[in-house]
Design a protein around this motif. Structure first.
Motif, PDB file in Angstrom:
ATOM      1  N   THR A 110     -10.186  -1.505  -2.794  1.00 26.37           N
ATOM      2  CA  THR A 110      -8.875  -1.133  -2.263  1.00 26.37           C
ATOM      3  C   THR A 110      -8.200  -2.356  -1.655  1.00 26.37           C
ATOM      4  N   GLU A 111      -6.877  -2.285  -1.632  1.00 24.51           N
ATOM      5  CA  GLU A 111      -6.116  -3.382  -1.046  1.00 24.51           C
ATOM      6  C   GLU A 111      -6.525  -3.579   0.411  1.00 24.51           C
ATOM      7  N   SER A 112      -6.753  -2.492   1.143  1.00 24.95           N
ATOM      8  CA  SER A 112      -7.100  -2.639   2.563  1.00 24.95           C
ATOM      9  C   SER A 112      -8.455  -3.320   2.744  1.00 24.95           C
ATOM     10  N   THR A 122      -0.158  -0.091  -0.271  1.00 23.73           N
ATOM     11  CA  THR A 122      -0.421   0.557   1.014  1.00 23.73           C
ATOM     12  C   THR A 122      -1.082  -0.398   2.008  1.00 23.73           C
ATOM     13  N   GLY A 123      -1.477  -1.591   1.561  1.00 24.95           N
ATOM     14  CA  GLY A 123      -2.326  -2.433   2.413  1.00 24.95           C
ATOM     15  C   GLY A 123      -1.732  -3.736   2.901  1.00 24.95           C
ATOM     16  N   SER A 132      -0.989  -6.701   1.527  1.00 23.15           N
ATOM     17  CA  SER A 132      -1.562  -8.000   1.184  1.00 23.15           C
ATOM     18  C   SER A 132      -0.417  -8.954   0.860  1.00 23.15           C
TER      19      SER A 132
END
Ligand code: C2E
Ligand code: CA
Ligand code: CA
Ligand code: CA
Length: 279
Positions: free
Chosen positions: A151-153, A183-184, A186
């Motif tokens: 995931t991006e997070s 959603t994260g 980056s």
């Protein structure tokens, strides 16, 4: 005072006890579930918008619980992550998905790439690279047929570690994907340093894509940016034909969602691999 204490006990503790007990029970059952082989892997097709063919699938874990029935990941993954049990569960999913894909190829079905999810806890394991290499060699699967989704997070938790780890995976020839993208938060700088094959646009941006101007602007920006960086795009959560047409028109590469199929058992997924399958 004794009386009062008892009342307080009645008012507050039974509920807390219940919750703590439920959690402990669940944790114990999660431990046993591995030995009892209660986990299974479902597959959700990914469709290529150019050819209209299924070119891969995402592996998604399920728990066939003896009392509670069929459980989806949201009901046990959070506890598995907290307790570290996600590591052995994740190993199971990786092996199951690789063996299944090898079987499909041995049966003469079209070569496809299967993606496996890695949560932050799994991604930070020191011996992850070793584990994945071992699995691929034992199973005899071409690394190009395995994709790892982070995931991006979790990618941004420790950017230097992410860059280093993904570069090592890339050397092995594995496909790499960033999940829940958008959603994260980056940075472009980080994306540019990661050896990525795919970005998966989070389903929250796809839901209102045919009507909401903000979603459209975000998705267009993500598509333009990724293509400039040489990264393919998968839209997840595609449920309607209109969403599919919109995404095709705007040069999204692949879609995944209930429109094509929900996640299904391996035997059911095989029909998408027949030469005559076409959306
Ligand atoms: P994810 O990786 O973002 O997976 C996509 C989720 O969206 C899946 O939920 C899938 O069933 C669901 N989905 C697919 N198409 C549609 C659609 O058209 N509309 C909507 N609303 N939803 C759709 P699922 O299988 O319940 O998995 C939930 C999450 O649990 C996954 O989100 C992933 O973060 C985690 N997970 C699942 N399997 C594994 C696993 O083997 N390992 C790890 N670490 N995490 C997993
Ligand atoms: Ca995923
Ligand atoms: Ca996702
Ligand atoms: Ca998600």
């Amino acid at each position: 005072a004794k009386q009062e204490g008892r009342n307080q006990y009645r008012l507050y503790t039974p509920k807390m006890n219940d919750k703590a007990l439920q959690r402990l029970t669940m944790e114990n059952e999660l431990r046993k579930a591995l030995e009892r082989e209660e986990f299974l892997v479902y597959y959700q097709p990914k469709l290529d918008l150019c050819s209209g063919k299924v070119i891969g699938a995402e592996a998604l874990v399920r728990w066939q619980h003896p009392r509670l029935g069929f459980l989806s990941p949201s009901e046990f993954i959070p506890l598995a992550e907290e307790t570290g049990l996600i590591k052995p569960i994740g190993d199971f999913v990786l092996w199951a998905a690789c063996k299944q894909n090898k079987d499909w190829q041995d049966k003469g079905l079209k070569g496809i790439c299967i993606s496996v999810n890695l949560s932050a806890v799994q991604f930070q394991q020191k011996n992850l690279l070793q584990k994945v290499t071992h699995c691929l060699t034992e199973v005899g699967l071409n690394p190009a047929y395995l994709e790892l989704e982070i995931t991006e997070s979790s990618a941004i938790q420790n950017p230097q570690m992410t860059i280093k780890t993904l570069k090592e995976f890339k050397k092995l020839g594995i496909q790499l994907s960033i999940d829940d993208f958008g959603t994260g938060y980056s940075s472009l700088g980080l994306l540019n340093q990661l050896p990525l094959d795919t970005l998966k646009i989070d389903k929250s941006f796809i839901r209102d894509i045919t009507s909401d101007k903000d979603s459209q602007a975000i998705v267009s920006a993500i598509i333009a940016m990724s293509h400039n960086l040489g990264i393919k795009l998968v839209a997840e959560g595609v449920e309607t034909k209109d969403q599919m047409f919109y995404l095709k028109e705007h040069h999204c590469d692949q879609i995944q969602g209930y429109l094509i199929s929900p996640p299904i058992a391996a035997e059911q997924f095989e029909k998408f691999l027949q030469p005559d399958y076409h959306i």
